[in-house]
Design a protein around this motif. Structure first.
Motif, mmCIF file in Angstrom:
data_model
loop_
_atom_site.group_PDB
_atom_site.id
_atom_site.type_symbol
_atom_site.label_atom_id
_atom_site.label_comp_id
_atom_site.label_asym_id
_atom_site.label_seq_id
_atom_site.Cartn_x
_atom_site.Cartn_y
_atom_site.Cartn_z
ATOM 1 N N THR A 1 -1.943 -0.201 0.242
ATOM 2 C CA THR A 1 -1.474 0.303 1.538
ATOM 3 C C THR A 1 -0.590 1.532 1.345
ATOM 4 O OG1 THR A 1 -1.549 -1.914 2.505
ATOM 5 C CG2 THR A 1 -0.171 -0.279 3.615
ATOM 6 N N ALA A 2 0.295 1.490 0.361
ATOM 7 C CA ALA A 2 1.169 2.636 0.090
ATOM 8 C C ALA A 2 0.360 3.873 -0.289
ATOM 9 C CB ALA A 2 2.154 2.285 -1.026
ATOM 10 N N LEU A 3 -0.699 3.681 -1.062
ATOM 11 C CA LEU A 3 -1.552 4.807 -1.444
ATOM 12 C C LEU A 3 -2.263 5.385 -0.232
ATOM 13 C CD1 LEU A 3 -2.857 6.612 -3.567
ATOM 14 C CD2 LEU A 3 -4.571 4.799 -3.941
ATOM 15 N N ARG A 4 -2.758 4.522 0.637
ATOM 16 C CA ARG A 4 -3.425 4.999 1.849
ATOM 17 C C ARG A 4 -2.448 5.763 2.741
ATOM 18 N NH1 ARG A 4 -6.976 -0.428 3.476
ATOM 19 N NH2 ARG A 4 -8.545 -0.188 1.823
ATOM 20 N N GLU A 5 -1.241 5.218 2.891
ATOM 21 C CA GLU A 5 -0.249 5.899 3.715
ATOM 22 C C GLU A 5 0.074 7.284 3.160
ATOM 23 O OE1 GLU A 5 4.334 5.370 5.405
ATOM 24 O OE2 GLU A 5 3.533 3.964 3.910
ATOM 25 N N SER A 6 0.305 7.373 1.871
ATOM 26 C CA SER A 6 0.651 8.672 1.283
ATOM 27 C C SER A 6 -0.508 9.655 1.383
ATOM 28 C CB SER A 6 1.072 8.488 -0.178
ATOM 29 O OG SER A 6 0.001 8.010 -0.970
ATOM 30 N N THR A 7 -1.726 9.164 1.235
ATOM 31 C CA THR A 7 -2.900 10.044 1.368
ATOM 32 C C THR A 7 -2.971 10.639 2.764
ATOM 33 O OG1 THR A 7 -4.158 8.801 -0.296
ATOM 34 C CG2 THR A 7 -5.411 10.169 1.247
#
Length: 323
Positions: free
Chosen positions: A25-31
């Protein structure tokens, strides 16, 4: 009045389903934030870490998008996309999609990339396209709606995915397990534009997605969707081997060859119990989400109410106004 286009500085109000893990989820948010930030676009993002909060978050974000001339964006699977789209229709704001599900029928039909960074970039130069939606009673569906065995299959699939992970193989094996289990057939009367059909069937499936119809081999129904209708498909009562045969035909793209199948297209369809029944409510699945609804069920097609940001490079095969 619905907006005709998104302004070059329109803000994005993103509803992100938390999915299966914190790091993912953190990776998706940062992307999402990085791609939009690099383009100089404003991004308001809320993470849904509790499914019970999805409706409220989607309503709040769609309201803000409408008030500020922005775009509400659903980042998740078909259920998340359905919920956010419902609020986009209610508010009359523009709608974007970042597909993150297993099958992603809606996104793939409209040429939206499945890779997250590509899907976010596609929002930046997308064109606004009116999209057909289906409705059953007061709920919309973009891909399909169903009663009977299919909602049971979906509930079992979600349980199996929680145990074994999200993959198409898990979904297929779960469907086989449910089909071989116990289920109660439906006895229904369907009225479509004055034509009544009484049927004993394991399940009634109503489709609103061209790609899904094509993949299971129901090309005539795909054509009907292009012409502004919905597709009703129901097997006649068959044994478990017969249902397995239908599943196999669908997997091979040959469902249309089955001779024990009732299939027709419609704009409005009323479904009620064919005989007196103690069940006044029935499980209904809409884009993978199962709820209870009162009978009779009223299905109908609604054109042009959902204003989708469709990638400018997506092919236009005459399906711009269809889901």
């Amino acid at each position: 009045m619905l907006p005709a286009e998104a302004g070059p500085n329109a803000a994005f109000y993103v509803v992100l389903n938390a999915g299966s893990g914190h790091s993912e989820t953190a990776l998706r948010e940062s992307t999402i934030r990085d791609v939009l930030g690099d383009a100089g676009r404003t991004c308001h993002l809320e993470i849904v870490d509790d499914p019970a909060k999805l409706c409220d978050i989607a309503r709040r974000m769609a309201t803000q998008a409408k008030e500020n001339g922005g775009v509400v964006v659903a980042a998740g699977g078909d259920g998340t996309i359905n919920t956010v789209a419902h609020e986009a229709v209610r508010q009359g704001c523009l709608f974007g999609v970042l597909p993150q599900g297993t099958f992603n029928y809606f996104g793939r039909t409209h040429g939206i990339p499945e890779e997250l960074d590509e899907a976010v970039r596609a929002l930046l130069d997308a064109r606004v396209t009116p999209v057909q939606i289906g409705m059953v009673n007061d709920r919309i569906f973009l891909v399909n709606a169903s009663v009977g065995l299919y909602p049971q299959l979906l509930e079992a699939r979600e349980e199996d995915k929680r145990q074994y992970g999200r993959s198409r193989i898990v979904a297929i094996l779960s469907a086989l397990k449910t089909t071989l289990g116990r289920y109660r057939p439906l006895r229904i009367a369907m009225d479509a534009e004055g034509i009544t059909r009484k049927l004993r069937t394991p399940t009634l499936f109503v489709g609103n997605n061209r790609l899904q119809m094509e993949q299971v081999g129901m090309e005539p129904m795909s054509v009907a969707l292009e012409e502004g209708e919905l597709a009703a498909i129901a097997p006649r009562q068959v044994g478990k081997l017969g249902m397995l045969g239908l599943l196999l035909r669908g997997a091979l793209g040959r469902l249309g060859d089955a001779d024990n199948l009732v299939a027709f297209s419609f704009k409005r369809l009323s479904v009620k119990h064919a005989a007196l029944s103690p069940r006044r409510r029935i499980k209904v699945a809409t884009d993978g989400e199962v709820t209870h609804m009162r009978m009779p069920l009223e299905f109908r097609v609604v054109e042009g109410r959902l204003m989708l940001l469709k990638p400018a490079a997506a092919p236009d095969a005459g399906a711009d106004a269809k889901a």
